[in-house]
Design a protein around this motif. Structure first.
Motif, PDB file in Angstrom:
ATOM      1  N   GLN A  53       7.550 -10.411  -1.210  1.00 56.82           N
ATOM      2  CA  GLN A  53       6.326 -10.581  -0.416  1.00 56.82           C
ATOM      3  C   GLN A  53       5.347  -9.436  -0.688  1.00 56.82           C
ATOM      4  OE1 GLN A  53       8.088 -10.692   3.454  1.00 56.82           O
ATOM      5  NE2 GLN A  53       8.173 -12.924   3.547  1.00 56.82           N
ATOM      6  N   ALA A  54       5.877  -8.213  -0.702  1.00 52.75           N
ATOM      7  CA  ALA A  54       5.031  -7.046  -0.946  1.00 52.75           C
ATOM      8  C   ALA A  54       4.389  -7.122  -2.321  1.00 52.75           C
ATOM      9  CB  ALA A  54       5.851  -5.767  -0.821  1.00 52.75           C
TER      10      ALA A  54
ATOM     11  N   ASP B  78       3.681  -9.790  -4.103  1.00 49.81           N
ATOM     12  CA  ASP B  78       2.642 -10.825  -4.126  1.00 49.81           C
ATOM     13  C   ASP B  78       1.368 -10.359  -3.432  1.00 49.81           C
ATOM     14  OD1 ASP B  78       4.221 -12.577  -5.538  1.00 49.81           O
ATOM     15  OD2 ASP B  78       4.945 -13.652  -3.785  1.00 49.81           O
ATOM     16  N   ILE B  79       1.519  -9.702  -2.283  1.00 55.45           N
ATOM     17  CA  ILE B  79       0.349  -9.220  -1.541  1.00 55.45           C
ATOM     18  C   ILE B  79      -0.378  -8.138  -2.341  1.00 55.45           C
ATOM     19  CG2 ILE B  79      -0.384  -7.971   0.532  1.00 55.45           C
ATOM     20  CD1 ILE B  79       1.958  -9.399   1.980  1.00 55.45           C
TER      21      ILE B  79
ATOM     22  N   ALA C 270       1.787  -3.148   1.463  1.00 50.28           N
ATOM     23  CA  ALA C 270       2.477  -3.868   0.389  1.00 50.28           C
ATOM     24  C   ALA C 270       2.699  -2.960  -0.818  1.00 50.28           C
ATOM     25  CB  ALA C 270       1.674  -5.103  -0.014  1.00 50.28           C
ATOM     26  N   CYS C 271       1.692  -2.198  -1.184  1.00 50.12           N
ATOM     27  CA  CYS C 271       1.828  -1.266  -2.311  1.00 50.12           C
ATOM     28  C   CYS C 271       2.910  -0.237  -2.022  1.00 50.12           C
ATOM     29  CB  CYS C 271       0.497  -0.571  -2.593  1.00 50.12           C
ATOM     30  SG  CYS C 271      -0.788  -1.648  -3.256  1.00 50.12           S
TER      31      CYS C 271
ATOM     32  N   MET D 122       8.738  -6.580   5.687  1.00 48.50           N
ATOM     33  CA  MET D 122       8.180  -7.117   4.456  1.00 48.50           C
ATOM     34  C   MET D 122       9.214  -7.023   3.338  1.00 48.50           C
ATOM     35  SD  MET D 122       4.649  -5.968   2.499  1.00 48.50           S
ATOM     36  CE  MET D 122       3.602  -6.274   3.909  1.00 48.50           C
TER      37      MET D 122
ATOM     38  N   TYR E 259      -2.250  -9.733  -5.235  1.00 45.49           N
ATOM     39  CA  TYR E 259      -3.481 -10.377  -4.756  1.00 45.49           C
ATOM     40  C   TYR E 259      -4.567  -9.327  -4.530  1.00 45.49           C
ATOM     41  CZ  TYR E 259      -6.732 -12.890  -1.744  1.00 45.49           C
ATOM     42  OH  TYR E 259      -7.866 -13.450  -1.211  1.00 45.49           O
ATOM     43  N   GLY E 260      -4.192  -8.185  -3.949  1.00 50.42           N
ATOM     44  CA  GLY E 260      -5.157  -7.119  -3.714  1.00 50.42           C
ATOM     45  C   GLY E 260      -5.737  -6.570  -4.999  1.00 50.42           C
TER      46      GLY E 260
ATOM     47  N   LYS F  37      -6.103 -15.538  -9.932  1.00 45.98           N
ATOM     48  CA  LYS F  37      -6.146 -14.176  -9.397  1.00 45.98           C
ATOM     49  C   LYS F  37      -5.961 -13.261 -10.605  1.00 45.98           C
ATOM     50  CE  LYS F  37      -4.372 -15.605  -4.879  1.00 45.98           C
ATOM     51  NZ  LYS F  37      -3.940 -16.969  -5.157  1.00 45.98           N
TER      52      LYS F  37
ATOM     53  N   GLU G  77      -2.789  -4.213   5.192  1.00 46.20           N
ATOM     54  CA  GLU G  77      -1.708  -5.013   4.621  1.00 46.20           C
ATOM     55  C   GLU G  77      -1.523  -4.703   3.139  1.00 46.20           C
ATOM     56  OE1 GLU G  77      -0.235  -9.551   5.115  1.00 46.20           O
ATOM     57  OE2 GLU G  77      -2.165  -9.300   4.108  1.00 46.20           O
ATOM     58  N   PHE G  78      -2.637  -4.555   2.423  1.00 51.64           N
ATOM     59  CA  PHE G  78      -2.573  -4.218   1.002  1.00 51.64           C
ATOM     60  C   PHE G  78      -1.907  -2.862   0.801  1.00 51.64           C
ATOM     61  CE2 PHE G  78      -4.782  -2.013  -2.571  1.00 51.64           C
ATOM     62  CZ  PHE G  78      -4.220  -2.734  -3.611  1.00 51.64           C
TER      63      PHE G  78
END
Length: 388
Positions: free
Chosen positions: A100-101, A103-104, A130-131, A96, A107-108, A374, A126-127
């Motif tokens: 990308q991280a 953005d994910i 990403a964090c 990742m 979104y979370g 969002k 995934e959230f």
């Protein structure tokens, strides 16, 4: 925790910590922005020319997100992550990238916001990953900055780096990490959204495009006569300012916000059968308000409030608009990054207008507004245009 996750004394401390880093002189290094514009233009030049339109078909919203990711990380960390150049920055796991991280994770956070105190219900693998990825990368930058500070080193030359300046006021790694990610969260996608909606409007309204290009031509030149604008020249372009104000009116990047009452109070009007009576607010009560709706009120902006018309900002009716225009909020919590966002957006718009003579919408851009809301309100269809 970052400035957006705290209240009271903790919030006051965070704001006092961040405020000096957003001094006007610290956000006006336009030379660094030009380096990203060169890559931006090269990305467009790689696209094939459409023979029927004699122009390049471009989806600008994605490019603007890459542009603001690089300009933000350069401002905050001292180095861009290479989003524009499609150079993926990984942390060694190959799974990742930072962008990308980010953005994910963002979104979370948007999914968690409506859940309020039940935010923890949204907590997928995934959230969480990403964090962790975003925080790990920020921690690496913080560690590097503190090491340079201990060695009495700063970035070469006079380059301004937000994190280095912040580290002059606190050396707590967790505080630095939290604050810098909060600033990035607030500044990256909001500026990309402003640019996206601006060029969508310029594509739909060719007369506005021509008028703006004429102003830019007069002040800093276009095509072969173009020269890089100064901050003073950007501030002096009245029609450019009107366009940005109008875009922020119709398409505020943060369309909905909320506040919680610290004590029992009243709102001066909004209650009663005619909406002119006060409203009682209890201590702890949460007030949600819509800048999107406020900015489209016909009693404030006239019967054409739903139309894109930059000229309205030169009319007497909107002088002293005050609390009826809130893209950056107001009062003690007014956006610290307002000047930075406007400077960067003005520079990017001007440089693009200097290079391209025409911008026309592709078919999808003419189908009416679609919103992807969002944490930030972006165009739900992207910004598909022809540039020539």
């Amino acid at each position: 925790m970052g400035i957006f996750a705290v209240d009271g004394v903790s919030w006051s401390h965070s704001r006092a910590l961040l405020r000096p880093s957003f001094d006007r002189t610290n956000v006006s290094d336009l030379g660094q922005l030009e380096e990203f514009m060169k890559i931006f233009f090269s990305r467009i030049d790689e696209l094939p020319i459409q023979s029927f339109a004699h122009a390049r078909a471009v989806e600008l919203q994605e490019l603007f997100q890459c542009l603001t990711m690089d300009s933000s990380t350069n401002f905050l960390f001292g180095n861009p992550i290479g989003a524009l150049a499609s150079r993926k920055y990984t942390l060694g796991n190959g799974e990742m990238t930072f962008d990308q991280a980010f953005d994910i994770a963002q979104y979370g956070l948007a999914m968690r916001a409506p859940l309020s105190s039940f935010y923890w219900l949204y907590n997928g693998a995934e959230f969480r990953k990403a964090c962790s990825t975003a925080r790990t990368q920020a921690a690496l930058y913080v560690s590097r900055t503190l090491r340079k500070l201990n060695l009495a080193e700063k970035s070469e030359g006079k380059k301004y780096v937000f994190l280095e300046e912040l580290a002059e006021r606190t050396q707590d790694p967790q505080v630095l990490q939290d604050q810098v990610l909060s600033v990035m969260l607030a500044g990256r996608d909001t500026t990309a959204a402003l640019l996206s909606w601006t060029f969508l409007c310029l594509a739909k309204y060719p007369e506005v495009f021509k008028k703006l290009r004429a102003e830019i031509s007069e002040v800093v030149g276009v095509d072969e006569d173009a020269r890089l604008p100064t901050q003073a020249e950007l501030r002096g372009m009245v029609y450019l300012r009107w366009i940005i104000q109008e875009v922020l009116r119709l398409y505020p990047p943060v369309p909905i916000n909320a506040r919680r009452a610290l004590r029992a109070t009243t709102l001066p009007y909004g209650g009663g059968p005619d909406g002119n009576s006060p409203i009682s607010i209890r201590k702890g009560e949460r007030i949600v308000y819509s800048a999107f709706s406020l900015h489209r009120r016909t009693d404030i902006y006239g019967p054409d409030a739903g139309e894109f018309r930059p000229e309205r900002w030169g009319e007497e009716a909107l002088r002293g608009i005050g609390w009826s225009w809130l893209p950056f909020n107001g009062g003690p919590r007014i956006c610290l990054g307002q000047q930075m966002a406007l400077t960067h957006a003005s520079y990017f718009i001007t440089r693009i207008m200097q290079v391209y003579k025409e911008i026309t919408p592709q078919d999808s851009a003419l189908e009416g507004d679609a919103y992807d809301t969002k944490l930030v309100m972006a165009s739900g269809r992207g910004v598909h245009v022809f540039l020539s």
